[in-house]
Design an enzyme around this catalytic site. Structure first.
Site, PDB file in Angstrom:
ATOM      1  N   HIS A   7     -45.251 120.860  57.807  1.00 39.32           N
ATOM      2  CA  HIS A   7     -44.874 122.048  57.021  1.00 39.32           C
ATOM      3  C   HIS A   7     -45.387 123.281  57.756  1.00 39.32           C
ATOM      4  O   HIS A   7     -46.521 123.707  57.559  1.00 39.32           O
ATOM      5  CB  HIS A   7     -45.476 121.944  55.610  1.00 39.32           C
ATOM      6  CG  HIS A   7     -45.072 123.042  54.679  1.00 39.32           C
ATOM      7  ND1 HIS A   7     -45.040 122.890  53.301  1.00 39.32           N
ATOM      8  CD2 HIS A   7     -44.700 124.336  54.903  1.00 39.32           C
ATOM      9  CE1 HIS A   7     -44.664 124.018  52.723  1.00 39.32           C
ATOM     10  NE2 HIS A   7     -44.466 124.919  53.684  1.00 39.32           N
ATOM     11  N   HIS A   9     -43.550 127.053  59.204  1.00 33.49           N
ATOM     12  CA  HIS A   9     -42.355 127.890  59.389  1.00 33.49           C
ATOM     13  C   HIS A   9     -42.489 128.554  60.754  1.00 33.49           C
ATOM     14  O   HIS A   9     -43.473 129.267  60.996  1.00 33.49           O
ATOM     15  CB  HIS A   9     -42.267 128.955  58.300  1.00 33.49           C
ATOM     16  CG  HIS A   9     -42.200 128.375  56.919  1.00 33.49           C
ATOM     17  ND1 HIS A   9     -41.021 128.231  56.223  1.00 33.49           N
ATOM     18  CD2 HIS A   9     -43.166 127.878  56.107  1.00 33.49           C
ATOM     19  CE1 HIS A   9     -41.273 127.680  55.040  1.00 33.49           C
ATOM     20  NE2 HIS A   9     -42.562 127.458  54.949  1.00 33.49           N
ATOM     21  N   HIS A 187     -39.225 123.176  49.135  1.00 36.25           N
ATOM     22  CA  HIS A 187     -40.437 123.756  48.563  1.00 36.25           C
ATOM     23  C   HIS A 187     -40.257 123.678  47.045  1.00 36.25           C
ATOM     24  O   HIS A 187     -39.257 124.185  46.510  1.00 36.25           O
ATOM     25  CB  HIS A 187     -40.581 125.224  48.951  1.00 36.25           C
ATOM     26  CG  HIS A 187     -41.045 125.458  50.357  1.00 36.25           C
ATOM     27  ND1 HIS A 187     -40.436 124.914  51.444  1.00 36.25           N
ATOM     28  CD2 HIS A 187     -42.081 126.204  50.840  1.00 36.25           C
ATOM     29  CE1 HIS A 187     -41.066 125.311  52.542  1.00 36.25           C
ATOM     30  NE2 HIS A 187     -42.080 126.101  52.206  1.00 36.25           N
ATOM     31  N   GLU A 190     -44.822 125.110  44.105  1.00 38.60           N
ATOM     32  CA  GLU A 190     -45.831 125.961  44.766  1.00 38.60           C
ATOM     33  C   GLU A 190     -46.252 126.991  43.709  1.00 38.60           C
ATOM     34  O   GLU A 190     -47.350 126.941  43.184  1.00 38.60           O
ATOM     35  CB  GLU A 190     -45.233 126.630  46.009  1.00 38.60           C
ATOM     36  CG  GLU A 190     -46.205 127.548  46.762  1.00 38.60           C
ATOM     37  CD  GLU A 190     -45.546 128.312  47.930  1.00 38.60           C
ATOM     38  OE1 GLU A 190     -44.293 128.366  47.995  1.00 38.60           O
ATOM     39  OE2 GLU A 190     -46.298 128.876  48.757  1.00 38.60           O
ATOM     40  N   ASP A 268     -48.369 125.929  57.157  1.00 41.48           N
ATOM     41  CA  ASP A 268     -47.383 126.803  56.516  1.00 41.48           C
ATOM     42  C   ASP A 268     -46.994 127.999  57.404  1.00 41.48           C
ATOM     43  O   ASP A 268     -45.999 127.929  58.104  1.00 41.48           O
ATOM     44  CB  ASP A 268     -47.894 127.270  55.145  1.00 41.48           C
ATOM     45  CG  ASP A 268     -46.770 127.565  54.156  1.00 41.48           C
ATOM     46  OD1 ASP A 268     -45.601 127.368  54.509  1.00 41.48           O
ATOM     47  OD2 ASP A 268     -47.072 127.984  53.027  1.00 41.48           O
ATOM     48  N   ASP A 269     -47.766 129.084  57.326  1.00 38.36           N
ATOM     49  CA  ASP A 269     -47.485 130.284  58.132  1.00 38.36           C
ATOM     50  C   ASP A 269     -48.797 130.731  58.789  1.00 38.36           C
ATOM     51  O   ASP A 269     -49.440 131.692  58.345  1.00 38.36           O
ATOM     52  CB  ASP A 269     -46.945 131.400  57.229  1.00 38.36           C
ATOM     53  CG  ASP A 269     -45.676 130.967  56.505  1.00 38.36           C
ATOM     54  OD1 ASP A 269     -44.603 130.967  57.126  1.00 38.36           O
ATOM     55  OD2 ASP A 269     -45.784 130.586  55.321  1.00 38.36           O
TER      56      ASP A 269
HETATM   57  N1  HPA Z   1     -43.228 129.414  50.419  1.00 35.78           N
HETATM   58  C1  HPA Z   1     -41.948 129.728  50.299  1.00 35.78           C
HETATM   59  N2  HPA Z   1     -41.241 130.231  51.298  1.00 35.78           N
HETATM   60  C2  HPA Z   1     -41.834 130.428  52.471  1.00 35.78           C
HETATM   61  C3  HPA Z   1     -43.160 130.144  52.642  1.00 35.78           C
HETATM   62  C4  HPA Z   1     -43.898 129.597  51.560  1.00 35.78           C
HETATM   63  O1  HPA Z   1     -45.108 129.309  51.623  1.00 35.78           O
HETATM   64  N3  HPA Z   1     -43.438 130.482  53.924  1.00 35.78           N
HETATM   65  C5  HPA Z   1     -42.322 130.933  54.487  1.00 35.78           C
HETATM   66  N4  HPA Z   1     -41.327 130.914  53.601  1.00 35.78           N
HETATM   67 ZN    ZN Z   2     -43.732 126.823  53.371  1.00 35.99          ZN
END
Ligand code: HPA
Ligand code: ZN
Length: 336
Positions: A7, A9, A187, A190, A268-269
């Protein structure tokens, strides 16, 4: 420790330094005067406040070379952290909606993936995400644009703003994607409720849930995910940065692990949330009292939850076992 990341991006790996370099090269102005100012702005109230900054930053990416560079930089970093295999998301609509060709985005990423396999020995797969804040028509158009490249895209996912956008909205797009041979993930859970995870499983037929941390609110859902061995890709630093949990100490990942769910740890990012995969592992291990077995289980889960073949998984799992065996020998030698 050898491990996989499932996971991340690719646009979320755009470090402020590279963002400035690319912005200058492409003559795009940024809302920050310096790298320091950009880093300081990475303080988020919630998912939406992050997404606003994240999508704004993607505006510097125009050329194939730009997409190549972010991917290559991530793969170098991942390889330096002993990530042996990674499954990366990309957000084509963030680029095609600005007039960038799908092919430009895709070829930049693909060439870096090939280079990574050849020169770093890191294997990688690509998952194309649809933005749930955009229309179903736009998602379908994007799916059609991707078809000439489908042999290089293992699956499709769903990301961006969650609350108010139930997965069900995209059922027709996911139906078509599965007919075209894509695997599906989303996703869900969250910021959204367990109901969104149910919809992702039952209506989008996802085989892996991204985040999914809200599942604990529904024990029937936990039971389903456990018995069907549905992996969850959990992103601890992201969850704290976006205030899903007040602090890492409050994170429920140890609870989920102890319940027997197939959870994995991910970044994630990483350019926005304070760390790559190793930093996520280091941050959680003491605070959540994870023992050696927990860490081993998380690495094992990461390989088992990949979209690799059974043979490829077995090879990586063997590598992990050899690593832990060697570690045990080293510890025994030190003690004796
Ligand atoms: N959640 C939803 N969309 C996203 C995320 C995330 O953590 N990171 C990049 N796009
Ligand atoms: Zn994500």
């Amino acid at each position: 420790m050898p491990k996989a990341e499932l996971h991340v991006h690719i646009e979320g790996t755009l470090e402020p330094e590279l963002m400035f370099t690319v912005a200058e090269r492409n003559k795009i102005s940024l809302p920050y005067k310096s790298v320091e100012e950009a880093s300081k702005a990475y303080n988020f109230k919630n998912l939406q406040s992050f997404l606003d900054i994240y999508y704004r930053s993607t505006h510097v990416l125009l050329k194939e070379q730009d997409f190549y560079e972010i991917t290559w930089n991530y793969l170098k970093k991942a390889s330096s952290q002993n990530i042996r295999h990674t499954e990366m998301f990309f957000d084509p609509q963030a680029h095609t909606s600005r007039g960038i060709q799908f092919e430009t985005v895709f070829m930049g990423i693909l060439n870096a993936m090939k280079e990574g396999a050849k020169n770093l020995g890191i294997s990688s797969k690509l998952i194309m995400c649809f933005q749930r804040c955009m229309s179903v028509e736009s998602a379908m158009e994007t799916l059609l644009l991707s078809l000439p490249y489908k042999e290089w895209i293992i699956g499709v996912g769903l990301d961006s703003s969650e609350a108010g956008y139930p997965p069900r909205i995209f059922a027709s797009v996911f139906d078509r994607a599965r007919k075209e041979g894509f695997l599906t993930v989303a996703h869900a859970g969250e910021e959204g409720p367990p109901e969104y995870i149910w919809q992702a499983l039952n209506e989008l037929k996802v085989v892996r849930v991204d985040h999914g941390i809200a599942c604990v609110k529904d024990l029937q859902l936990v039971h389903k995910m456990k018995t069907e061995k549905i992996p969850l890709t959990i992103c601890p630093l992201s969850n704290v940065k976006l205030h899903i949990f007040d602090s890492l100490a409050d994170h429920n990942l140890k609870q989920l692990l102890d319940m027997g769910l197939q959870i994995t740890i991910n970044s994630d990012d990483p350019a926005y949330f304070g760390g790559y995969l190793n930093e996520n592992f280091l941050a959680i291990q003491d605070i959540l009292h994870l023992n050696h077995n927990d860490i081993y289980q998380l690495a094992k889960n990461s390989f088992q939850a990949t979209f690799l073949t059974a043979k490829e998984k077995a090879k990586l799992l063997k590598e992990l076992d050899n690593f832990t065996l060697k570690q045990k020998h080293t510890i025994t030698e030190k003690i004796s």
